[in-house]
Enzyme design. Structure first.
Site, PDB file in Angstrom:
ATOM      1  N   ARG A   1      -6.244  -1.451   2.747  1.00  0.00           N
ATOM      2  CA  ARG A   1      -5.372  -2.965   2.616  1.00  0.00           C
ATOM      3  C   ARG A   1      -5.957  -3.657   0.975  1.00  0.00           C
ATOM      4  O   ARG A   1      -7.188  -3.415   0.882  1.00  0.00           O
ATOM      5  CB  ARG A   1      -5.867  -3.923   3.489  1.00  0.00           C
ATOM      6  CG  ARG A   1      -5.048  -3.505   5.156  1.00  0.00           C
ATOM      7  CD  ARG A   1      -3.442  -3.688   4.979  1.00  0.00           C
ATOM      8  NE  ARG A   1      -2.956  -3.274   6.143  1.00  0.00           N
ATOM      9  CZ  ARG A   1      -2.190  -2.227   6.183  1.00  0.00           C
ATOM     10  NH1 ARG A   1      -2.243  -1.257   5.492  1.00  0.00           N
ATOM     11  NH2 ARG A   1      -1.604  -1.909   7.693  1.00  0.00           N
TER      12      ARG A   1
ATOM     13  N   HIS B   1       3.117   0.920  -1.345  1.00  0.00           N
ATOM     14  CA  HIS B   1       2.951   0.937  -0.079  1.00  0.00           C
ATOM     15  C   HIS B   1       3.438   2.290   0.627  1.00  0.00           C
ATOM     16  O   HIS B   1       3.928   1.865   1.780  1.00  0.00           O
ATOM     17  CB  HIS B   1       3.068  -0.311   0.667  1.00  0.00           C
ATOM     18  CG  HIS B   1       2.210  -0.641   1.999  1.00  0.00           C
ATOM     19  ND1 HIS B   1       1.302  -1.762   2.244  1.00  0.00           N
ATOM     20  CD2 HIS B   1       1.733   0.391   2.872  1.00  0.00           C
ATOM     21  CE1 HIS B   1       0.632  -1.517   3.473  1.00  0.00           C
ATOM     22  NE2 HIS B   1       1.030  -0.042   3.887  1.00  0.00           N
TER      23      HIS B   1
END
Ligand code: NAP
Length: 314
Positions: free
Chosen positions: A229, A277
């Site tokens: 993250r 991502h």
């Protein structure tokens, strides 16, 4: 007739319909309904919600939930938004997701080991600039996080001949890997990592984990892969370490704000690879099979797989 299952997400209509289609095929005996289509009575009755970044207000409007199944492996946003009073949360643990993440870690490790960022820069400058070959056995990999994804990645790297060290919160034992835990363990791992791969969840303990001080422990010229993250790294500290060439290259798949804003320095930095991502997307087919299996067992005997520890944050 079992209670309806609520599907709660912030997906667009097309994505939501695609998921509903595959989930319904995996669970033909269940009635899976998007939140908006549930009547008030059905909202009261629903015992299970299948979720993907749900609106917390919609979860609150389902007071009878016994548990929630997330379609994602990472649940940091869910934990943050639903808070301590949430029903038990089951996250996706899918061997196919672990395989895809391990493949991504190996692919981008090879990208760094074979000096592809440098050849990319050479080509842009029309420069014929061969570099010495580096054998995998000479490139030490440090893996932060040895969960479902980190362990699969560690084993894949090991099979490819890279020496791997790992770091977790609790002590672990995996044959052939040098494993560390705790703050001292982290310092030992960082000081011996030519490529650092980040696969820890974002929690109160891991927010800002890779800051100036910890990055300075990496050997000169080390590289970073962040597939966890965005907020696990301190973006400005990583940029400084790249600018002063302490860090050679960073492969970043995750950012504090996604999509990464157009003005972000990462986009144009010559020593950064920005990915949107994509390192390990959930496979709807395998994920829905796993969700269906978990729901079937719960309907049969009330047993849940391991749930998220809300205090711990993962
Ligand atoms: P997991 O099975 O829960 O494993 C988490 C690992 O991190 C465990 O080894 C845990 O230690 C370790 N850890 C947690 N807090 C720590 C701390 N404070 N200090 C040291 N180690 C710590 O999670 P996972 O399924 O492997 O997934 C990891 C993360 O990958 C997710 O949370 C998500 O952020 C990210 N992800 C990214 C993508 C992508 O496409 N980029 C896709 C899926 C997931 P213990 O073993 O001791 O508990």
């Amino acid at each position: 007739m079992p209670s309806p299952i609520a599907f709660v997400s912030r997906m667009n209509r097309t994505e939501e319909d695609d998921w509903l289609d595959v989930l319904r095929k995996a669970m033909p005996d269940e009635r899976i309904m998007p939140f908006r289509d549930l009547t008030e009575d059905e909202r009261q009755m629903a015992e299970i919600a299948i979720v993907a970044n749900p609106d917390p207000a919609e979860i609150s409007a389902l007071p009878g939930l016994s548990w929630i199944h997330s379609l994602w492996a990472g649940v940091e946003r869910l934990v943050l938004e639903l808070g301590a009073t949430a029903p038990p949360i089951v996250r996706l643990v899918d061997p196919e997701l672990a395989r895809v993440m391990a493949e991504a870690v190996l692919a981008w490790t090879y990208y760094l080991q074979r000096d592809m960022p440098a050849y990319h820069r050479s080509q842009a400058a029309r420069r014929w600039d061969p570099r010495p070959y580096r054998h995998p056995s000479t490139m030490r990999i440090g893996l932060l996080g040895l969960g479902a994804l980190g362990t699969a990645a560690a084993l894949r790297l090991q099979q490819a001949g890279f020496p791997v060290q790992g770091w977790s919160r609790t002590r672990k034992d995996l044959p052939g890997l040098t494993l560390h835990h705790g703050e001292d363990g982290l310092a030992a791992l960082l000081s011996a990592s030519d490529i650092l791969v980040c696969l820890v969840p974002l929690t109160a303990q891991t927010r800002g984990l890779l800051d100036r001080q910890r990055l300075s422990l990496l050997p000169e010229g080390a590289s970073l892969i962040n597939f966890a993250r965005g907020a696990v790294i301190v973006a400005d500290d990583v940029l400084d370490a790249l600018d002063n060439r302490h860090l050679d290259h960073a492969v970043l798949d995750v950012f504090e704000r996604e999509p990464l804003e157009a003005t972000a320095r990462f986009w144009s930095h010559p020593h950064v690879t920005v990915l949107p991502h994509i390192s390990a997307p959930t496979s709807p087919t395998t994920a829905s099979g796993i969700v269906a299996g978990n729901i079937r067992v719960w309907r049969r005997n009330g047993t849940l797989p391991t749930t998220i520890d809300m205090q711990r944050g993962y």
